[in-house]
Scaffold this active site. Structure first.
Site, mmCIF file in Angstrom:
data_model
loop_
_atom_site.group_PDB
_atom_site.id
_atom_site.type_symbol
_atom_site.label_atom_id
_atom_site.label_comp_id
_atom_site.label_asym_id
_atom_site.label_seq_id
_atom_site.Cartn_x
_atom_site.Cartn_y
_atom_site.Cartn_z
ATOM 1 N N TRP A 100 0.804 -1.223 0.000
ATOM 2 C CA TRP A 100 0.000 0.000 0.000
ATOM 3 C C TRP A 100 0.836 1.271 0.000
ATOM 4 O O TRP A 100 0.291 2.359 -0.169
ATOM 5 C CB TRP A 100 -0.929 0.025 1.223
ATOM 6 N N SER A 106 5.297 -7.044 3.409
ATOM 7 C CA SER A 106 5.979 -7.335 4.666
ATOM 8 C C SER A 106 6.625 -8.716 4.631
ATOM 9 O O SER A 106 6.231 -9.594 3.858
ATOM 10 C CB SER A 106 4.989 -7.268 5.825
ATOM 11 N N GLU A 155 9.878 -8.997 -2.533
ATOM 12 C CA GLU A 155 10.580 -7.809 -2.047
ATOM 13 C C GLU A 155 9.913 -7.428 -0.739
ATOM 14 O O GLU A 155 8.764 -6.984 -0.711
ATOM 15 C CB GLU A 155 10.508 -6.659 -3.051
ATOM 16 N N GLU A 174 10.997 -3.354 12.396
ATOM 17 C CA GLU A 174 10.774 -2.386 11.313
ATOM 18 C C GLU A 174 9.694 -1.398 11.748
ATOM 19 O O GLU A 174 8.537 -1.760 11.943
ATOM 20 C CB GLU A 174 10.349 -3.093 10.024
#
Length: 474
Positions: A144, A222, A243, A377
């Site tokens: 997103w 993610s 990725e 993260e």
């Protein structure tokens, strides 16, 4: 949804509401797709792919270039869609649409770069030929944070290589993918070559990954979602390209250009409200320059403007309340573990920020590389710094992670610059500069940051599989 060249409703007739993260207003509703919708889209792509692959690559490239032109002509409208559904400032959304044009144009130009090899054979009167062929149907699963650019990054090379494409537009930001489909229809892309389904990853995405019709799955998102996709594709031995997340270290040594390093660190942390996988996630500062760097960095972060992303601001909202709250939890755990607050930001909930998912820049300093803010993260406008005594210590801290997407180093030391690519265990390095990939480069992660990669000749080659022919003239 856009399936087989037509606009269709979902099999379930259920809807997903699309929220403007700056106002919490519902700006659209899209179909909440089902496994049956996924099947229909894959079948449409499967039917269309042979004729598409039979076209000369240059003909496929011309249509992708035509799509790039249509995006360029509608750039302002597309940028507003990105801002309204995702929340990034309009100036940054314009940059994202510019990236869409670049990705599609580069892919179109790659049509004449599909090459094979003839290699020496062991036998007389024999030739060994290695050809490249499309996989068939490519499934694209996008995140997103850059809904338009990530779709184009995958769509362009997949189509030019001769594949058909099914995009699952992320349920938080589905409008950009649908707008791209509208333009693809207008420029005459054959029916079924590009399909866009909306819905939720655990339902639609899993069905796409598990289907025997999908030949290649390419996903940006993610690390957690990447693991789920990897598991879903295991039974069918799918070719998976991922990725995933990052935890980029930002190393500044004592001989660095401090002003340049500060400017790059601010850009790499706070662009798109910190929602970039290559963002500056943790700063390792040589003790000799740490005070000077942090004074300037905190001042620059404090000066950033936060507000209506359709206006001239530096930061818009976080994409959702859940994402905003996740950042707040990580910061709270870091503070409980002893982090010092250098800039008190955090959630904004009053006045003009009473509605929307706002989070002000937050800067911490920690004394231990085990701090939660240096391990998890953050993916938001909060960052922590740790002082180090040497380049070797900084590298050791930087590599102490399961992630391996990107890393930064600022130094004038030629020896350290030369050995950084050998010592830093990351797929992408930014040496004396901020983030932002070139389309002719190769964007790839190591470790838990992914498999495969995008961009350039290596990314394009990933959408083609190889076939070896032993041709005997006897």
């Amino acid at each position: 949804m856009y399936v087989g060249g037509d606009w269709v409703a979902s099999d379930s007739r259920a809807l997903i509401e699309v929220e403007n993260p700056a106002t919490e207003e519902i700006i659209a509703s899209v179909p909440d797709g089902t496994a049956e919708d996924a099947r229909m889209a894959l079948e449409a792509a499967h039917r269309a792919q042979p004729a598409w692959a039979a076209l000369p690559a240059i003909a496929r490239g011309r249509l992708v270039a035509k799509l790039a032109g249509a995006v360029s002509a509608q750039a302002e409208d597309l940028a507003r869609i990105v801002t309204l559904e995702q929340g990034k400032p309009l100036a940054q959304a314009r940059g994202e649409i510019g990236a869409v044009v670049t990705f599609l144009t580069y892919a179109a130009e790659s049509a004449r770069r599909i090459e094979g090899d003839i290699v020496a054979a062991d036998n007389p009167d024999e030739e060994i030929q290695i050809r490249r062929h499309p996989y068939g149907v490519v499934v694209g699963l996008t995140a997103w944070n850059y809904p338009a650019a990530l779709a184009a990054r995958k769509l362009g090379p997949a189509l030019v290589a001769g594949n058909s494409f099914v995009l699952l537009a992320h349920e938080i930001t589905p409008l950009s993918g649908l707008a791209l489909a509208r333009l693809a229809h207008q420029v005459g892309l054959p029916a079924g070559v590009f399909n866009v389904v909306t819905g939720r990853g655990p339902v639609v995405g899993q069905a796409m990954v598990e289907s025997p019709l999908s030949g290649l799955v390419t996903m940006t998102g993610s690390t957690r979602a990447g693991r789920e996709i990897y598991r879903a594709g295991a039974e069918g031995l799918k070719v998976i390209r991922l990725e995933l997340g990052g935890k980029a270290p930002f190393i500044v040594m004592q001989d660095a250009d401090i002003d340049a390093a500060v400017a790059a660190a601010v850009t790499a942390r706070f662009t798109n409200c910190g929602q970039i996988c290559t963002c500056n996630e943790r700063m390792y500062l040589h003790r000799d320059i740490a005070d000077a760097f942090l004074e300037k960095f905190v001042a620059a972060a404090r000066a950033l403007t936060i507000g209506d992303p359709l206006g001239a601001v530096d930061l818009g909202p976080k994409v959702s309340g859940a994402e905003r709250d996740k950042v707040a939890r990580i910061v709270a755990r870091a503070r409980a573990a002893g982090a010092e607050v250098l800039l008190e930001g955090g959630p904004l909930t009053d006045g003009r920020h009473a509605r929307g998912h706002w989070y002000a820049p937050t800067v911490l300093e920690v004394s231990d590389n085990a701090s939660p803010v240096l391990r998890e993260e953050v993916f938001g406008p909060a960052v922590a710094a740790l002082r180090v005594d040497s380049f070797e210590a900084a590298v050791a801290h930087a590599n102490d992670t399961s992630y391996g997407l990107s890393a930064y180093l600022f130094t004038r030391n030629a020896r350290d610059l030369a050995r950084a690519p050998r010592l830093l265990k990351f797929g992408e390095l930014y040496l004396n500069r901020s983030n932002g990939e070139a389309v002719q480069g190769f964007h790839t992660g190591w470790g838990h940051s992914g498999l495969g990669g995008e961009d350039g000749k290596y990314g394009f080659d990933g959408y083609l599989r190889k076939q070896t022919t032993y041709l005997n003239w006897g």
